[in-house]
Design a protein around this motif. Structure first.
Motif, short mmCIF file in Angstrom:
data_model
loop_
_atom_site.label_atom_id
_atom_site.label_comp_id
_atom_site.label_asym_id
_atom_site.label_seq_id
_atom_site.Cartn_x
_atom_site.Cartn_y
_atom_site.Cartn_z
N LEU A 189 -93.89 26.78 65.39
CA LEU A 189 -92.84 27.79 65.34
C LEU A 189 -93.38 29.19 65.02
O LEU A 189 -93.07 30.16 65.70
N PHE A 194 -91.10 33.31 69.17
CA PHE A 194 -90.07 33.40 68.13
C PHE A 194 -90.71 33.77 66.79
O PHE A 194 -90.25 34.67 66.08
N VAL A 197 -91.78 37.39 66.46
CA VAL A 197 -90.66 38.29 66.17
C VAL A 197 -90.31 38.21 64.69
O VAL A 197 -90.10 39.23 64.01
N ASN A 214 -83.18 41.99 68.58
CA ASN A 214 -82.06 41.88 67.65
C ASN A 214 -82.53 40.97 66.52
O ASN A 214 -82.29 39.76 66.53
N LYS A 217 -80.47 38.11 64.74
CA LYS A 217 -80.27 36.81 65.39
C LYS A 217 -81.46 35.89 65.18
O LYS A 217 -81.30 34.69 64.94
N TYR A 218 -82.65 36.47 65.27
CA TYR A 218 -83.86 35.66 65.10
C TYR A 218 -83.95 35.14 63.67
O TYR A 218 -84.30 33.99 63.43
N VAL A 221 -81.48 32.27 63.16
CA VAL A 221 -81.97 31.00 63.69
C VAL A 221 -83.04 30.42 62.76
O VAL A 221 -83.05 29.22 62.46
N ILE A 225 -82.97 26.77 60.88
CA ILE A 225 -84.06 25.79 60.98
C ILE A 225 -84.58 25.46 59.58
O ILE A 225 -84.76 24.29 59.21
#
Ligand SMILES: Nc1ncnc2c1ncn2[C@@H]1O[C@H](COP(=O)(O)OP(=O)(O)OP(=O)(O)O)[C@@H](O)[C@H]1O
Ligand SMILES: [Mg+2]
Lengths: 339, 247
Positions: A189, A194, A197, A214, A217-218, A221, A225
């Protein structure tokens, strides 16, 4: 595969030791140490989850014990109803059902609380995640049917095909494999697009937004997780202790988890595992030492002081030392020695 | 020529300070449009409103014919507006190449991609390397950003703006803190971009401005007091009074 770095070797040896030692403890008749390593490994999974946020996202969540608690209650509540009736739609001993419930509930809790908490930054983020954690704590505290303050005993562990979690060694191996998978997930990950970022936003959020990400949003998420991994750890912890109570969600538990991550070094794969190992070991040693002091003082004072419960005091001092003087935690120390 | 960017009656104040006072301006596709003005004139504030970091009190910003006044900063970047910062703003804890590769990644679809290692994705790395080569930072690609000098950080800002392939580059004092030779190199380099990119250039260095700009707008106390070609600006009495004369 390329050649392993020094850190790679340390990781490999450490993980091998974790794989080999508990079976040896078991066969030599020392179940206490099997229990100790199981607790260690389960907490390490949660620490790996938190590490995604803290180490790579720079998001200091002070409420991760809530996810562990939710995961544990996702085992306890269905099992309770399967034993005592009521709430048929949720009553079950089925491990897959309970696991799905643990993951779904912790993911949902992360989504809702994260969506709000991530609107804030820095110390406000820390406070609001802590507040949400306490909210979950009081929620379970208020559920009298599940024992409220007294907690709830899980009479039947999660039922899975082929294996039985009643066997301590089996439970350990399930936890161990889960930890390895969690570490692998984290590693993949954080190095993915992802992950870049996420790390970029930790280093300079304004720059990342200006580039077109944005970041909110990342980060959300990542929060989901991270919370789900902690929820998974809770599922295992419920099966391990077979006793769950709101105490599992207390903010001090979140603090301990945070310390494990910081102690081990927040931005490496092994860091949180090392951190939780040291944490559990020191906890045991300090309890022993405080007990020993108690024994020394007893003839002088004429009664036991129960110093064992005060092991937090020297521990806290050690942690302050680590945070102040060992940048990058223990793994950071290792890295610098390796240079 | 077509107006790529159109600013209409933009206003922004901070408490009692009017930083942007009824600013209207167009930037044509392909031109280098410079904005000059004394310290505190509101240049950075204007850039911040164009890229979406600040919300104007009133007025509109139109980019490629679409009203983007209420668009978020990340959405504007995706439309093709990039910004370099007056005060260097980079991810210091990452390598130089990582920083620039993120700019390429930002324009390469969404980044909810969890499996493949980002550093092994060839086209991201190659394009980033190309931008670094253009600004002359190639050999520093794998160094940690925090280890670079101030001048190199300024070059990185440009490399990132290039890598984002934005149509409109808002460059906020790219020469700030550079020595004469470094500034000269940057001017030469920006000249090579002429026609390919549209640039809104904020700059104090008058030699650079007059060498590069197709048009110049003069901002004083948040107001545009003149817009014109370099020659027109040079001979404008108001401008000489308010600004150039003071230099
Ligand atoms: N966030 C803020 N809050 C309050 N006042 C601000 C803020 N940002 C800018 N200002 C004020 O707005 C005015 C314009 O500032 P701005 O930074 O845009 O000027 P500038 O033209 O970029 O100056 P410089 O040449 O020094 O970079 C100044 O008076 C400044 O003090
Ligand atoms: Mg400025």
């Amino acid at each position: 595969m390329g050649r392993l770095s020094a850190i790679g070797w340390v990781t490999l040896v450490f993980m091998l030791a974790l794989a080999i030692l508990p079976p040896i403890f078991m066969w030599t008749g020392q179940p206490f140490y099997v229990d100790l390593t199981t607790r260690l490994v389960v907490l390490a999974i949660a620490a790996v989850g938190l590490n995604i946020l803290l180490g790579f996202g720079g998001l200091v969540s002070f409420g991760h014990a809530a996810f562990i608690g939710i995961g544990a209650y996702a085992v306890g509540i269905p099992a309770y109803h399967a034993t005592w009736g009521g709430m048929d739609f949720i009553a079950s001993y089925n491990g897959f059902f309970q696991l799905a419930l643990a993951l779904a509930a912790s993911a949902l809790f992360a989504l809702v609380t994260g969506a709000i908490a991530l609107r804030t930054k820095g110390v406000y983020f820390l406070m609001i995640t802590m507040a949400f954690g306490q909210m979950a704590y009081y929620f379970f505290l208020s559920l009298d049917i599940y024992g409220g303050d007294d907690g709830l005993t899980i009479d039947v562990r999660s039922e899975l095909p082929l294996i039985s979690l009643d066997n301590p060694l089996t439970l350990y191996l399930v936890a161990y494999v889960s930890l390895v998978v969690a570490m692998f997930i984290k590693h993949t990950l954080v190095n993915s697009r992802f992950g870049m970022v996420l790390q970029g936003a930790k280093g300079n959020n304004e720059r990342m937004v200006t580039l077109g990400f944005n970041t909110y949003k990342y980060q959300l998420v990542a929060y989901v997780i991270s919370g789900s991994i902690a929820g998974y750890a809770g599922f295992l912890l419920g099966n391990f202790t077979t006793f769950i109570s709101p105490d599992m969600l207390d903010w001090t538990r979140s603090g301990e988890l945070m310390f494990m991550v910081i102690l081990g070094g927040a931005s490496t794969v092994l860091g949180p595992v090392l951190g939780s190992s040291i944490f559990i070991l020191i906890e045991e040693v300090l309890k022993g030492v405080m007990g020993w002091f108690d024994g020394l003082l007893e003839p002088l004072i004429g009664r036991e002081l129960g110093l064992e419960v005060y092991w937090h005091l020297p521990f806290g001092l050690m942690l302050i030392f680590v945070v102040l003087f060992v940048r990058g935690g223990l793994m950071g120390l290792l890295k610098r020695r390796g240079k | 020529m077509v107006a790529l960017l159109k600013i209409d009656a933009l206003c922004k104040s901070f408490g009692g300070v009017t930083a942007t006072d009824d600013v209207s301006l167009t930037v044509e596709a392909g031109e280098i449009h410079a904005i000059i003005g004394p310290n505190g004139a509101g240049k950075t504030t204007l850039v911040a409103q164009l890229c979406g970091a600040l919300k104007p009190d009133s007025g509109t910003v139109t980019f490629k014919g679409a009203n983007i006044t209420n668009r978020a900063a990340h959405a504007r970047a995706r439309l093709g507006i990039t910004r370099s910062f007056q005060i260097t703003s980079l991810v210091m804890s990452m390598s130089v190449l990582d920083n620039v590769a993120l700019a390429v990644q930002a324009q390469d679809g969404h980044s909810f991609r969890f499996l493949k290692p980002a550093r092994k994705i060839k086209h991201l790395r190659d394009e980033a390397m190309e931008s670094l080569r253009m600004v002359g930072l190639r050999r520093r690609a794998n160094d940690l950003t925090s280890e670079l000098s101030h001048g190199e950080h300024r070059q990185m800002e440009i490399a990132i703006a290039l890598a984002s392939r934005a149509q409109l580059m808002l460059l906020d004092e790219p020469m700030a803190g550079l020595g004469p030779e470094e500034s000269g190199n940057l001017v030469t380099f920006l000249k090579t971009l002429k026609g390919e990119r549209t640039i809104l250039l904020i700059e104090h260095d008058m030699d650079a401005v007059f060498a590069l700009a197709d048009r110049i707008s003069v901002l004083v106390y948040g107001r545009i007091i003149a817009t014109g070609t370099p020659d027109e600006i040079r001979s404008n009495d108001d401008v000489r009074h308010a600004y150039l004369g003071e230099e």
